[in-house]
Motif scaffolding. Structure first.
Motif, mmCIF file in Angstrom:
data_model
loop_
_atom_site.group_PDB
_atom_site.id
_atom_site.type_symbol
_atom_site.label_atom_id
_atom_site.label_comp_id
_atom_site.label_asym_id
_atom_site.label_seq_id
_atom_site.Cartn_x
_atom_site.Cartn_y
_atom_site.Cartn_z
ATOM 1 N N ARG A 159 0.889 -1.374 -0.260
ATOM 2 C CA ARG A 159 -0.054 -0.362 -0.464
ATOM 3 C C ARG A 159 1.373 1.561 -0.123
ATOM 4 N NH1 ARG A 159 -2.544 -4.478 1.668
ATOM 5 N NH2 ARG A 159 -4.935 -4.480 0.999
ATOM 6 N N GLY A 160 2.618 1.292 -0.199
ATOM 7 C CA GLY A 160 2.841 2.035 -0.245
ATOM 8 C C GLY A 160 3.559 2.696 0.828
ATOM 9 N N LEU A 161 3.081 2.308 1.884
ATOM 10 C CA LEU A 161 3.443 2.568 3.486
ATOM 11 C C LEU A 161 5.213 2.058 3.233
ATOM 12 C CD1 LEU A 161 1.158 1.431 5.261
ATOM 13 C CD2 LEU A 161 1.320 3.686 4.940
ATOM 14 N N THR A 162 5.726 2.208 4.235
ATOM 15 C CA THR A 162 7.468 2.750 5.371
ATOM 16 C C THR A 162 7.524 1.704 5.484
ATOM 17 O OG1 THR A 162 8.066 4.753 4.327
ATOM 18 C CG2 THR A 162 9.525 3.503 5.848
ATOM 19 N N ALA A 163 7.746 0.456 4.999
ATOM 20 C CA ALA A 163 7.497 -0.944 6.828
ATOM 21 C C ALA A 163 8.774 -1.276 6.931
ATOM 22 C CB ALA A 163 7.230 -2.096 5.068
ATOM 23 N N VAL A 164 9.199 -0.769 8.321
ATOM 24 C CA VAL A 164 10.238 -0.937 8.675
ATOM 25 C C VAL A 164 10.726 -2.550 9.404
ATOM 26 C CG1 VAL A 164 11.837 0.134 10.351
ATOM 27 C CG2 VAL A 164 10.804 1.181 9.098
ATOM 28 N N PRO A 165 11.202 -3.220 9.188
ATOM 29 C CA PRO A 165 11.668 -4.324 10.100
ATOM 30 C C PRO A 165 12.425 -4.263 11.838
ATOM 31 C CG PRO A 165 13.195 -4.002 8.409
ATOM 32 C CD PRO A 165 11.960 -3.481 8.324
ATOM 33 N N GLU A 166 11.407 -4.465 12.463
ATOM 34 C CA GLU A 166 12.314 -4.209 13.940
ATOM 35 C C GLU A 166 12.687 -5.814 14.856
ATOM 36 O OE1 GLU A 166 10.259 -2.627 16.802
ATOM 37 O OE2 GLU A 166 8.015 -4.096 17.130
ATOM 38 N N ALA A 167 13.506 -5.766 15.514
ATOM 39 C CA ALA A 167 13.721 -7.106 16.305
ATOM 40 C C ALA A 167 13.911 -6.888 17.666
ATOM 41 C CB ALA A 167 15.234 -7.281 16.811
ATOM 42 N N PHE A 168 13.345 -7.820 18.762
ATOM 43 C CA PHE A 168 12.834 -7.338 20.439
ATOM 44 C C PHE A 168 14.473 -7.299 20.898
ATOM 45 C CE2 PHE A 168 9.560 -7.786 18.267
ATOM 46 C CZ PHE A 168 8.604 -6.890 18.839
ATOM 47 N N ALA A 169 14.649 -6.929 21.575
ATOM 48 C CA ALA A 169 16.338 -6.677 22.811
ATOM 49 C C ALA A 169 15.878 -7.570 23.464
ATOM 50 C CB ALA A 169 16.242 -5.038 23.033
ATOM 51 N N ASP A 170 14.599 -7.509 24.850
ATOM 52 C CA ASP A 170 14.594 -8.658 25.489
ATOM 53 C C ASP A 170 13.532 -9.760 25.187
ATOM 54 O OD1 ASP A 170 12.240 -6.601 25.532
ATOM 55 O OD2 ASP A 170 12.447 -6.181 26.468
ATOM 56 N N ARG A 171 13.476 -10.296 23.931
ATOM 57 C CA ARG A 171 12.598 -11.144 23.677
ATOM 58 C C ARG A 171 14.020 -12.202 22.874
ATOM 59 N NH1 ARG A 171 7.163 -11.094 23.729
ATOM 60 N NH2 ARG A 171 7.210 -12.861 23.146
ATOM 61 N N SER A 222 14.712 -0.961 13.827
ATOM 62 C CA SER A 222 15.126 -0.493 14.921
ATOM 63 C C SER A 222 15.274 -2.100 16.066
ATOM 64 C CB SER A 222 13.397 -0.004 14.493
ATOM 65 O OG SER A 222 13.342 0.616 16.263
ATOM 66 N N VAL A 223 15.250 -1.408 17.539
ATOM 67 C CA VAL A 223 15.219 -2.574 17.770
ATOM 68 C C VAL A 223 13.883 -2.356 19.322
ATOM 69 C CG1 VAL A 223 17.033 -3.559 19.708
ATOM 70 C CG2 VAL A 223 17.471 -3.506 17.610
ATOM 71 N N CYS A 224 13.165 -2.998 19.665
ATOM 72 C CA CYS A 224 11.953 -2.459 20.819
ATOM 73 C C CYS A 224 13.284 -3.055 22.115
ATOM 74 C CB CYS A 224 11.190 -2.951 20.721
ATOM 75 S SG CYS A 224 9.862 -2.892 21.554
ATOM 76 N N VAL A 225 13.363 -2.065 23.405
ATOM 77 C CA VAL A 225 13.702 -2.671 24.653
ATOM 78 C C VAL A 225 11.942 -2.481 25.193
ATOM 79 C CG1 VAL A 225 15.011 -2.264 26.687
ATOM 80 C CG2 VAL A 225 15.521 -1.713 24.187
ATOM 81 N N HIS A 226 11.752 -3.673 25.888
ATOM 82 C CA HIS A 226 9.856 -3.317 26.311
ATOM 83 C C HIS A 226 10.417 -2.542 27.471
ATOM 84 C CE1 HIS A 226 8.875 -6.728 23.529
ATOM 85 N NE2 HIS A 226 7.345 -6.221 23.795
ATOM 86 N N GLY A 227 8.471 -1.770 27.606
ATOM 87 C CA GLY A 227 9.266 -0.426 28.799
ATOM 88 C C GLY A 227 8.482 -0.799 30.617
ATOM 89 N N ASP A 228 7.820 -2.736 30.240
ATOM 90 C CA ASP A 228 7.226 -2.878 30.709
ATOM 91 C C ASP A 228 7.926 -4.051 31.577
ATOM 92 O OD1 ASP A 228 6.507 -4.666 28.775
ATOM 93 O OD2 ASP A 228 5.233 -5.587 29.758
ATOM 94 N N THR A 229 9.405 -4.268 30.950
ATOM 95 C CA THR A 229 10.618 -5.849 31.741
ATOM 96 C C THR A 229 10.918 -5.088 33.193
ATOM 97 O OG1 THR A 229 11.138 -6.504 29.344
ATOM 98 C CG2 THR A 229 11.982 -6.962 30.934
ATOM 99 N N PRO A 230 11.005 -6.246 33.895
ATOM 100 C CA PRO A 230 11.936 -5.523 35.227
ATOM 101 C C PRO A 230 13.143 -4.828 35.020
ATOM 102 C CG PRO A 230 10.587 -7.488 35.233
ATOM 103 C CD PRO A 230 10.008 -7.344 34.028
ATOM 104 N N GLY A 231 14.045 -3.928 35.480
ATOM 105 C CA GLY A 231 14.735 -3.548 35.067
ATOM 106 C C GLY A 231 15.262 -2.298 33.508
ATOM 107 N N ALA A 232 13.816 -2.441 32.822
ATOM 108 C CA ALA A 232 13.805 -1.817 31.354
ATOM 109 C C ALA A 232 15.182 -0.604 31.762
ATOM 110 C CB ALA A 232 12.081 -1.535 31.209
#
Length: 255
Positions: A159-171, A222-232
């Motif tokens: 649909r012409g959107l910018t599709a950005v793949p991400e990874a998860f730091a804490d998963r 992009s890499v996600c660090v979850h804000g609800d992980t203990p010690g985030a």
């Protein structure tokens, strides 16, 4: 091949009323993109505004963290929403956050699904298309974040959107590159040093190690660090420091 640059994002604004979750202010001093809950799985107007105002102060890009209408389950329960209704609910959430972001002096610049919705549209092409349609209908210039190889990123790109793949730091990841379900032992990582090393390797080599030790190729920008992980905050700070020391530029994936 080394990327030498990467974005750090975090799920923020996930309290509700008197209920708080995570240290939004602390995380906004570290990350470059903020996935702000829009009131369906968490968040309320006051929290949304506070996070957006702080993000603008810190130069952090604002994204809409859209999810199922599931406050009780924190958006981590699969809800059988028809595609047309899902499209409308996503549109509603993006619009709500954009109004708050504009009042704070910026606007929504990308969309990232949350929890069960994020996982559902990895393979559910009809609902992936519904979410992509909602984003496209709101603003064709918005980017989206999603799992590499997912139906959602394919639908967004179509649909012409910018599709950005991400990874998860804490998963944790399977050897196939999928997230280990949260209900499984070891699904969420909590060793700041190990997390920092795996993110640095991802940024420099384009690979992340699975639970069985297999290196999995990842095109994540992009890499996600979850804000609800203990010690985030400690985890995010360690990741940012390790990337800086490795000469990797940490910057938003969208401006």
């Amino acid at each position: 091949m080394a990327q030498r640059h990467i974005d750090l994002n975090a799920d923020l604004g996930e309290g509700f009323g008197a209920w708080t979750m995570g240290d939004d202010r602390g995380m906004l001093d570290i990350v470059t993109s903020a996935n702000v809950a829009c009131g369906f799985h968490a968040g309320d107007p006051s929290i949304m505004r506070a996070v957006c105002e702080r993000a603008v102060e810190r130069g952090v890009v604002i994204g809409a963290h859209v999810g199922y209408r599931d406050l009780i389950g924190f958006g981590r329960r699969r809800v059988d929403v028809a595609p047309d209704a899902l499209e409308n609910e996503v549109l509603y959430q993006v619009g709500a956050l954009d109004a708050v972001a504009r009042a704070a002096g910026d606007r929504v610049r990308y969309v990232k699904p949350h929890g069960a919705l994020y996982n559902a549209i990895v393979a559910d092409a009809r609902r992936a298309a519904a979410v992509a349609r909602a984003v496209r209908r709101f603003d064709a210039d918005l980017a989206v974040l999603g799992l590499p190889g997912s139906a959602f990123l394919d639908a967004a790109a179509d649909r012409g959107l910018t599709a950005v793949p991400e990874a998860f730091a804490d998963r944790a990841y399977t050897a196939e590159g999928h997230l280990v379900p949260r209900g499984h032992s070891g699904a969420v990582l909590d060793d700041p040093g190990a997390i920092a090393r795996r993110v640095t390797r991802l940024a420099r080599e384009g690979r992340i190690v699975s639970v069985d030790g297999t290196p999995v190729a990842s095109p994540a920008r992009s890499v996600c660090v979850h804000g609800d992980t203990p010690g985030a905050v400690e985890i995010a700070r360690g990741v940012r420091r390790a990337l800086d020391e490795a000469g990797v530029t940490v910057a938003p994936f969208v401006r």
